[in-house]
Design a protein around this motif. Sequence first.
Motif, PDB file in Angstrom:
ATOM      1  N   ILE A  84     -51.533  59.435 -37.872  1.00 56.12           N
ATOM      2  CA  ILE A  84     -51.370  59.753 -36.453  1.00 56.12           C
ATOM      3  C   ILE A  84     -49.942  59.479 -35.993  1.00 56.12           C
ATOM      4  O   ILE A  84     -49.408  60.174 -35.128  1.00 56.12           O
ATOM      5  CB  ILE A  84     -52.399  58.970 -35.604  1.00 56.12           C
ATOM      6  CG1 ILE A  84     -52.698  59.726 -34.310  1.00 56.12           C
ATOM      7  CG2 ILE A  84     -51.953  57.551 -35.321  1.00 56.12           C
ATOM      8  CD1 ILE A  84     -53.893  59.185 -33.556  1.00 56.12           C
ATOM      9  N   GLU A  87     -48.020  62.545 -37.137  1.00 52.15           N
ATOM     10  CA  GLU A  87     -48.453  63.776 -36.471  1.00 52.15           C
ATOM     11  C   GLU A  87     -48.065  63.799 -34.995  1.00 52.15           C
ATOM     12  O   GLU A  87     -47.978  64.870 -34.396  1.00 52.15           O
ATOM     13  CB  GLU A  87     -49.971  63.945 -36.630  1.00 52.15           C
ATOM     14  CG  GLU A  87     -50.372  64.268 -38.056  1.00 52.15           C
ATOM     15  CD  GLU A  87     -51.858  64.524 -38.230  1.00 52.15           C
ATOM     16  OE1 GLU A  87     -52.254  65.000 -39.305  1.00 52.15           O
ATOM     17  OE2 GLU A  87     -52.623  64.253 -37.285  1.00 52.15           O
ATOM     18  N   SER A 153     -54.327  64.075 -31.926  1.00 53.01           N
ATOM     19  CA  SER A 153     -53.317  64.751 -32.732  1.00 53.01           C
ATOM     20  C   SER A 153     -53.302  66.253 -32.444  1.00 53.01           C
ATOM     21  O   SER A 153     -54.352  66.907 -32.491  1.00 53.01           O
ATOM     22  CB  SER A 153     -53.610  64.528 -34.214  1.00 53.01           C
ATOM     23  OG  SER A 153     -52.904  65.455 -35.006  1.00 53.01           O
TER      24      SER A 153
END
Length: 466
Positions: A84, A87, A153
């Motif tokens: 995460i 991203e 995300s």
Amino acid sequence: MGHPDAESLGLITTSMYIAGFVSALPSQQVMDRYGRRMSIIIGMSLLIVGVAIQTAAKNKGMFIAGRVIIGSALSFSTTVAPIIAQEYAHPRMRGTVATTYNTVYYVGAIAISWVGFGTSHMKTSSWSWRVPALFQLVPAAYIIAALPFLPESPRWLIANGREEEALHLLAKYHANGDRTDELVLFEFREMKEVLAREGREAVSWKTALSTKGNRKRFLMITCVSVFSNWNGQAIVSYYLASVLNLVGITGSTAQTGINGGLQVVNWATSILGASLAESAGRRKIWLSSWGVMLVANVILTSVTAVYSKTPSTGVAGAVIFAIFLYDVGYSLACTPLLYAYETEIMPFHIRGKGMAYSVTIGQGQAIIFQYCNPIGLAKLGWKYYLVFLVFLIIQIIVIYFFFIETSGRTLEEVAALFDGEDATHQIELAGAQHSSEDKPEDDQDDKDGADKVALDSSARVHVASI
């Protein structure tokens, strides 16, 4: 909790890793099916329960039960957090975010080390270990408080058909809300194109391992994970008290003070490694790290052996120096690059599986080492370090000949290393198509030059945007 013997210490330590080993693969299913945020929510919820049980423990069994739940929590968090972080990151910051992410580990390590130093003076109270256990709630509370402000995300949103939300988030965090920003539109199209090519449906393990390129990726993750565990630093880190006991430093105040200082040095070293990872390159950082650990291992083995025959204050000081040097070597590469390197070589459709696999085999190794290390130290003493000296030599050879360089490379170049030139050609064509579509017809005079700029931009942001 009393004073556990070597076997009991190994069991208490290992219990957390057994739970982590079992929980890593289910955490991948959660993050891919229900989103990155859900995996964090589950992880933090489990952590709170585990800490409560551990802190309130009345016996060894209850203490171990708390650690088991904490181990499951850490698997959920460790699997999703590096994904995460990358991203979310702006393309220009992706490399920095990737390498500095894990250095924050030492913020907690430093804090808990000095909490332990303070409570070590509470020699007759069980709160000497309950306070450090309870302190684990501090970062959990911080993350839970931040969750309402943590977006999903964008890649996961696009993969699940929520493209409008993804575009909104990209504009908000990468262009101050400007949905017409060229970078935002490029990222958005690029994610859609790659996800369309990879497929949005869940990928089975059989499918994930069906291509030669993906098998190479999983082999690289295996090497990174194994090498990060089988280098001897775990002895120094997790069994520092046992190592110091071998050279006569037995006082809890002295041991916790050394540990506190060690974590400060580790944090500074990990930040140094993160700052050099882009400019110096991943391979140089890996090799430098293992070179330092090799030297530290030789020094630690030698001076500990000398102390076992002729104890002296000077030799004990040399042991402490070797311990610090060992951790400096480890923190230079393993802290900033461990998750960064693994995450950046994985495409979106198997990224969750890649990290779940990494955590699973990492926890599996930890189960073996955390149970065997205290026994090995108790039975073999300084000779136990020789085992890892051999491993370090083998690992340096493998790193030199087989570890690839990822810093400064575009997705095209990384794809060529793993998937061959066909993948490179497909991505270049996609980038050229997007470049031509971006320009209106009345800008024909500037089209050729603009296309080249767009393609150059594509090369620079490919790794980050995917």
